[in-house]
Design an enzyme around this catalytic site. Structure first.
Site, PDB file in Angstrom:
ATOM      1  N   ASN A 172      -2.473  -2.535  -3.420  1.00 11.93           N
ATOM      2  CA  ASN A 172      -3.622  -1.658  -3.265  1.00 11.93           C
ATOM      3  C   ASN A 172      -3.538  -0.529  -4.284  1.00 11.93           C
ATOM      4  OD1 ASN A 172      -5.984  -0.700  -1.552  1.00 11.93           O
ATOM      5  ND2 ASN A 172      -4.725   1.147  -1.709  1.00 11.93           N
ATOM      6  N   GLU A 173      -4.581  -0.367  -5.083  1.00 10.84           N
ATOM      7  CA  GLU A 173      -4.728   0.773  -5.984  1.00 10.84           C
ATOM      8  C   GLU A 173      -3.442   1.102  -6.753  1.00 10.84           C
ATOM      9  OE1 GLU A 173      -6.274   4.034  -3.704  1.00 10.84           O
ATOM     10  OE2 GLU A 173      -8.178   3.052  -3.330  1.00 10.84           O
ATOM     11  N   GLU A 223     -12.814  -0.923  -0.148  1.00 15.52           N
ATOM     12  CA  GLU A 223     -12.779   0.403   0.493  1.00 15.52           C
ATOM     13  C   GLU A 223     -13.994   1.188   0.039  1.00 15.52           C
ATOM     14  OE1 GLU A 223      -9.253   2.826   0.057  1.00 15.52           O
ATOM     15  OE2 GLU A 223      -7.948   1.081   0.423  1.00 15.52           O
ATOM     16  N   GLU A 281      -3.535  11.062   5.468  1.00 16.48           N
ATOM     17  CA  GLU A 281      -4.193  10.968   4.162  1.00 16.48           C
ATOM     18  C   GLU A 281      -3.240  11.509   3.084  1.00 16.48           C
ATOM     19  OE1 GLU A 281      -6.661   9.360   2.980  1.00 16.48           O
ATOM     20  OE2 GLU A 281      -6.733  10.329   1.024  1.00 16.48           O
ATOM     21  N   TRP A 282      -2.096  10.880   3.008  1.00 16.32           N
ATOM     22  CA  TRP A 282      -1.108  11.107   1.954  1.00 16.32           C
ATOM     23  C   TRP A 282      -0.821  12.594   1.770  1.00 16.32           C
ATOM     24  CZ3 TRP A 282       1.078   6.690   1.906  1.00 16.32           C
ATOM     25  CH2 TRP A 282       0.325   5.531   2.077  1.00 16.32           C
ATOM     26  N   TYR A 298     -15.248   5.249  -4.273  1.00 16.22           N
ATOM     27  CA  TYR A 298     -15.524   6.467  -3.516  1.00 16.22           C
ATOM     28  C   TYR A 298     -16.414   7.450  -4.269  1.00 16.22           C
ATOM     29  CZ  TYR A 298     -11.847   5.130  -0.240  1.00 16.22           C
ATOM     30  OH  TYR A 298     -11.104   4.474   0.703  1.00 16.22           O
ATOM     31  N   HIS A 315       0.872  -1.178   0.000  1.00 15.19           N
ATOM     32  CA  HIS A 315       0.000   0.000   0.000  1.00 15.19           C
ATOM     33  C   HIS A 315       0.911   1.230   0.000  1.00 15.19           C
ATOM     34  CE1 HIS A 315      -4.260   1.428   1.215  1.00 15.19           C
ATOM     35  NE2 HIS A 315      -3.556   2.525   0.972  1.00 15.19           N
ATOM     36  N   TRP A 325     -13.551   2.101   4.624  1.00 17.50           N
ATOM     37  CA  TRP A 325     -12.341   2.907   4.822  1.00 17.50           C
ATOM     38  C   TRP A 325     -12.745   4.134   5.614  1.00 17.50           C
ATOM     39  CZ3 TRP A 325      -7.311   1.983   4.136  1.00 17.50           C
ATOM     40  CH2 TRP A 325      -6.445   3.059   4.379  1.00 17.50           C
TER      41      TRP A 325
END
Ligand code: IFM
Length: 445
Positions: free
Chosen positions: A164-165, A349, A406-407, A292, A120, A399
């Site tokens: 992940n993603e 998520e 958050e990045w 999302y 991730h 999620w």
């Protein structure tokens, strides 16, 4: 909150998710490319970084208690490659491996199913120094990491995800420059896209060789709609869809990348990339769908890919993401109908960022996140609709358990069911946590 557990088929599983870099705190891990990206001024809001995060490394037992007390079935988490292999390869750090060993045991001890994601986004810096995902060797080293984790945890982990993603790691990190390593270069992007896909394939083979089952990958999807009429807008929307929604899905489920993505990326792919498609498209046991929002796309002048995002008409979350539960059933139907057939799908998520300001309650702080309760209810209803229409959806994972790093947005965007005070690290379950707990308790026959 409706629907409740009882409205889903028997055996449908509910969970909540986190990721290593976003919650653990780096203590003891080797350096990774998110450390250096965050240390570069202007990259992360508030000059925040992952050094402390939620202090999960020391508080994992308390956090798992929260997962179990809510009545979830699955705890989805990720492992930090840099914690286990500080050099990215070679000798593992026994303390890093021991941490995940304890985490898996503690998850099982609470009656939860450990759903592990190997990658991730925190690439060990020594691999980043050698070109990271633009270098084919990173995919091979990822296979070694997967083999190591299978050997250590394969007897206890319930499900495995390779990545992940990967779209975020590749596109946001190499094209948009807003994630580590912060590049803006189409050639690096094309190579990262392919090498991440290859990493999945190599990791998948290593996990299989290690004797573990229940292996999948977690992809993110954003159904794309033309913002205006006109052929150029329609074409831009199809390009966006090909790159965002169909590149990794096509690779994994069909062993082929979409032509519309290859139009721009093809000239920059590494020589002989086609030979990797068999490994990339090897059978998996389930697919994770992160959902999302939707995107409204228009045409943009300039070089490929000639698209621009425009705000949609719907209400937005604190990320500015349009809330669109009605697109979820169509998305799931499309994925299974066109690519994955009977393969089990999981929403791995789904959730929203909200300001979540604590207010004083009788016994302590309270967070009245009614907006999140409405968001989750509407997406659960959408998941149920998809199941009723025959989509093989087997689980739904929120999620996130905790507010976290958050990045590039730092600690300013709160996705958690549990509020974290980033000064004291105190955890406070929000109203959405309590609502989910009540909905999960409903097991009426
Ligand atoms: O926080 C991220 C997560 O790391 C990956 N999926 C989307 C989440 C919200 O942006």
């Amino acid at each position: 909150m409706t629907p409740t557990r009882a409205d889903f088929p028997p055996g449908f599983l509910f969970g909540t998710a986190t990721s290593a870099y976003q919650i653990e705190g780096t203590g003891g891990a080797g350096p990774c490319h998110w450390d250096s990206f965050a240390a570069t001024p202007g990259n992360v809001a508030g000059a925040a970084d992952g050094r402390r995060a939620c202090g999960h490394l020391d508080r994992y037992a308390e956090d798992l208690d929260l997962v179990a007390a809510a009545g979830f079935d699955i705890y989805r988490f990720s492992t930090s490659w840099a914690r286990v292999l500080p050099e990215g390869a070679g000798a593992p750090d026994p303390e890093g491996l021991d941490f995940y060993d304890r985490l898996v045991d503690a998850t099982l001890a609470r009656g939860l199913k450990p759903a592990l994601t190997l990658y991730h986004w925190e690439l060990p810096s020594p691999l980043a120094d050698r070109g990271g995902w633009t270098n084919r060797d990173t995919a091979l080293r990822f296979g070694d990491f997967a083999a190591l984790m299978a050997e250590r945890l394969g007897d206890r982990v319930w499900s495995w995800a390779t990545l992940n993603e990967p779209w975020c790691a590749a596109w946001l990190g190499h094209f948009a420059g807003v994630h580590a390593p912060g590049l803006r270069d189409i050639r690096a992007t094309a190579r990262a896209m392919h090498h991440l896909a290859l990493g999945h394939g190599v990791g998948l083979a290593a996990l299989r060789a290690g004797g573990v089952g229940q292996i999948g990958i977690v992809l993110n999807f954003e159904p794309a709609f033309p913002a205006d009429r006109g052929e150029a807008v329609r074409a831009a929307t199809l390009r966006y869809d090909a790159v965002f929604n169909r590149f990794f899905l096509g690779g994994v489920a069909r062993g082929a990348y979409p032509e519309l993505a290859l139009e721009g990326l093809g000239p920059h792919l590494p020589r002989g990339w086609q030979a990797d498609l068999d490994a990339i498209g090897a059978p998996i046991d389930w697919l994770g769908v992160n959902y999302y929002t939707v995107k409204r796309i228009t045409h943009a002048p300039g070089p490929w890919p000639n698209w621009a995002e425009v705000p949609g008409p719907g209400r937005k979350t604190d990320m500015g993401w349009e809330i669109a539960p009605m697109a979820l059933p169509d998305l799931l139907r499309w994925i299974s109908g066109s690519h994955t057939g009977d393969l089990p799908l999981y929403v791995t998520e789904n959730g929203m960022a909200a300001p979540d300001t604590p207010v004083a309650g009788e016994t302590g702080p309270e967070i009245h996140d009614e907006d999140r309760i409405a968001f989750l209810s509407s997406h659960l209803a959408a998941a149920r609709e998809a199941i009723a229409e025959g989509v093989p959806l087997k689980g739904y994972i929120v999620w996130s358990l905790l507010d976290n790093f958050e990045w590039a947005f730092g600690y300013g965007k709160r996705f958690g069911l549990v509020h974290v005070d980033f000064e004291s690290l105190q955890r406070t379950p929000k109203a959405s946590y309590h609502a989910l707990k009540r909905m999960l308790e409903d097991r009426r026959p």
